[in-house]
Design an enzyme around this catalytic site. Sequence first.
Site, mmCIF file in Angstrom:
data_model
loop_
_atom_site.group_PDB
_atom_site.id
_atom_site.type_symbol
_atom_site.label_atom_id
_atom_site.label_comp_id
_atom_site.label_asym_id
_atom_site.label_seq_id
_atom_site.Cartn_x
_atom_site.Cartn_y
_atom_site.Cartn_z
ATOM 1 N N CYS A 114 0.824 -1.223 0.000
ATOM 2 C CA CYS A 114 0.000 0.000 0.000
ATOM 3 C C CYS A 114 0.853 1.266 0.000
ATOM 4 O O CYS A 114 0.370 2.351 -0.331
ATOM 5 C CB CYS A 114 -0.950 0.004 1.184
ATOM 6 N N HIS A 251 -3.205 7.635 1.938
ATOM 7 C CA HIS A 251 -3.609 6.297 1.484
ATOM 8 C C HIS A 251 -5.024 6.065 2.005
ATOM 9 O O HIS A 251 -5.330 6.353 3.163
ATOM 10 C CB HIS A 251 -2.642 5.254 2.034
ATOM 11 N N ASN A 281 -10.044 0.308 -0.426
ATOM 12 C CA ASN A 281 -8.581 0.334 -0.360
ATOM 13 C C ASN A 281 -8.024 -0.256 -1.661
ATOM 14 O O ASN A 281 -8.150 -1.456 -1.892
ATOM 15 C CB ASN A 281 -8.124 -0.481 0.853
HETATM 16 O O1 UT7 Z 1 -3.834 -0.672 3.381
HETATM 17 C C1 UT7 Z 1 -3.031 -1.478 4.168
HETATM 18 C C2 UT7 Z 1 -3.252 -1.201 5.561
HETATM 19 N N1 UT7 Z 1 -4.498 -1.742 6.019
HETATM 20 C C3 UT7 Z 1 -5.221 -1.045 6.850
HETATM 21 O O2 UT7 Z 1 -4.901 0.078 7.131
HETATM 22 C C4 UT7 Z 1 -6.404 -1.713 7.485
HETATM 23 C C5 UT7 Z 1 -6.351 -1.446 8.960
HETATM 24 N N2 UT7 Z 1 -7.431 -1.988 9.713
HETATM 25 C C6 UT7 Z 1 -8.730 -1.603 9.607
HETATM 26 O O3 UT7 Z 1 -9.081 -0.822 8.763
HETATM 27 C C7 UT7 Z 1 -9.691 -2.103 10.660
HETATM 28 O O4 UT7 Z 1 -8.977 -2.769 11.663
HETATM 29 C C8 UT7 Z 1 -10.793 -3.030 10.084
HETATM 30 C C9 UT7 Z 1 -11.793 -2.222 9.262
HETATM 31 C C10 UT7 Z 1 -10.149 -4.118 9.260
HETATM 32 C C11 UT7 Z 1 -11.562 -3.680 11.251
HETATM 33 O O5 UT7 Z 1 -12.050 -2.727 12.135
HETATM 34 P P1 UT7 Z 1 -11.794 -2.903 13.710
HETATM 35 O O6 UT7 Z 1 -12.534 -1.820 14.381
HETATM 36 O O7 UT7 Z 1 -10.308 -2.940 13.935
HETATM 37 O O8 UT7 Z 1 -12.483 -4.275 14.033
HETATM 38 P P2 UT7 Z 1 -11.834 -5.639 14.573
HETATM 39 O O9 UT7 Z 1 -10.919 -6.238 13.577
HETATM 40 O O10 UT7 Z 1 -11.309 -5.398 15.957
HETATM 41 O O11 UT7 Z 1 -13.122 -6.544 14.669
HETATM 42 C C12 UT7 Z 1 -14.265 -6.185 15.450
HETATM 43 C C13 UT7 Z 1 -15.339 -7.233 15.239
HETATM 44 C C14 UT7 Z 1 -14.823 -8.673 15.315
HETATM 45 O O12 UT7 Z 1 -15.787 -9.447 16.003
HETATM 46 P P3 UT7 Z 1 -15.580 -9.847 17.556
HETATM 47 O O13 UT7 Z 1 -14.287 -10.621 17.580
HETATM 48 O O14 UT7 Z 1 -15.509 -8.549 18.283
HETATM 49 O O15 UT7 Z 1 -16.793 -10.666 17.833
HETATM 50 C C15 UT7 Z 1 -14.786 -9.117 13.881
HETATM 51 O O16 UT7 Z 1 -14.964 -10.508 13.730
HETATM 52 O O17 UT7 Z 1 -15.912 -7.107 13.925
HETATM 53 C C16 UT7 Z 1 -15.958 -8.384 13.283
HETATM 54 N N3 UT7 Z 1 -15.858 -8.201 11.838
HETATM 55 C C17 UT7 Z 1 -16.932 -7.968 11.054
HETATM 56 N N4 UT7 Z 1 -18.242 -7.876 11.324
HETATM 57 C C18 UT7 Z 1 -19.075 -7.633 10.311
HETATM 58 C C19 UT7 Z 1 -14.738 -8.188 11.075
HETATM 59 N N5 UT7 Z 1 -15.081 -7.964 9.778
HETATM 60 C C20 UT7 Z 1 -16.423 -7.831 9.743
HETATM 61 C C21 UT7 Z 1 -17.364 -7.583 8.719
HETATM 62 N N6 UT7 Z 1 -18.662 -7.495 9.044
HETATM 63 N N7 UT7 Z 1 -16.981 -7.413 7.425
#
Ligand code: UT7
Length: 324
Positions: A114, A251, A281
């Site tokens: 990225c 980004h 992204n």
């Molecule tokens: O470009 C390269 C760099 N990449 C990035 O910058 C991405 C960085 N990360 C992010 O953008 C965020 O971390 C995400 C958007 C990927 C996730 O957001 P988050 O607030 O960090 O959520 P999380 O990963 O802590 O997950 C929270 C909950 C989890 O459930 P539990 O374990 O709390 O029950 C996930 O399983 O959300 C769940 N979850 C979803 N729920 C509904 C993960 N993906 C989804 C989904 N729909 N698509």
Amino acid sequence: MTIRAVVRGVGHYLPERVVENAEFEATLDTSDAWIRSRSGIERRHLAAEGETTSQLAIKAAEAALADAGLTPEDIDAVIVGTSTPDFTFPSVATMVQAGLNMRNGFAFDVQAVCAGFVFALANANGMILSGQAKRVMVIGAETFSRIMDWTDRGTCVLFGDGAGALILEAQDGTGSTEDRGILATDLNSDGRYRELLYVDGGVSTNGQSGHLRMQGNQVFKHAVQKLAETAHHALEKVGLSGGDVDWIVPHQANLRIISATAERMQVPMERVVVTVQDHGNTSAASIPLALSVGKQRGQIKPGDLLVTEAIGGGLAWGAVVLRW
Ligand code: UT7
């Protein structure tokens, strides 16, 4: 007299097919509301079957040439930032050369995921300052849809396909920060964080292209801290700070990362170019897409001071300060 790498033209291309968040609700345990609130993404463009990274890159390159009023013969070098090349080799950049019917110059790819466009831009700047090239086409082009695991809701809803291109030209400057062109760059990487964001396949491991794997919340934490830091370092190198910035062109991975970084830089969101809602992204393509769209919207104007910043797999991250 100082040589500066000045932006001469910009362009982009997005595949025709648009996929709204709600479409994922049919196959995954997810919702439009979750995707919007956690990432800011509303839709993304996905390449058609058979549509490749080099095809997207060629269309973006043609748009940038038209914007610059130049022809392919005017370009000395093509650098493509990509992690999703058509083939293991040749490079996408040489395929762009062929696609444009360019018979001169040289071309190569840069792979910093990225952060690929920022790394490519810094390379192009170095080549212009060293006299190796006068006009360099810098492209970010990706088809991340090809490395998605479509059963993994934590990743597949976040990414999209697209390409953006910038043409840099050597011009005389005064050496002050009032000059147009690239004023400072800051590049970083730390290979210890490989497990946070990687693809589980490759030529010399299993001979497959593999799927993207990400510990999103861990990458999130690194992103918020490292992006503001690298942007600050780049500005500091030329005695500038957040208050001098007209536009952050970040980004486009996550709206929450974008706004947290802007806040740390003390730049209000009115001065941030945001396209993540429409593109998702697009990895190395996201910054040149945002530059091109930002110009089209009338946000970015000649003379504006811009900071671009990106982080991705590696981890690799960096920033470029340029006056448009
Ligand atoms: O470009 C390269 C760099 N990449 C990035 O910058 C991405 C960085 N990360 C992010 O953008 C965020 O971390 C995400 C958007 C990927 C996730 O957001 P988050 O607030 O960090 O959520 P999380 O990963 O802590 O997950 C929270 C909950 C989890 O459930 P539990 O374990 O709390 O029950 C996930 O399983 O959300 C769940 N979850 C979803 N729920 C509904 C993960 N993906 C989804 C989904 N729909 N698509």
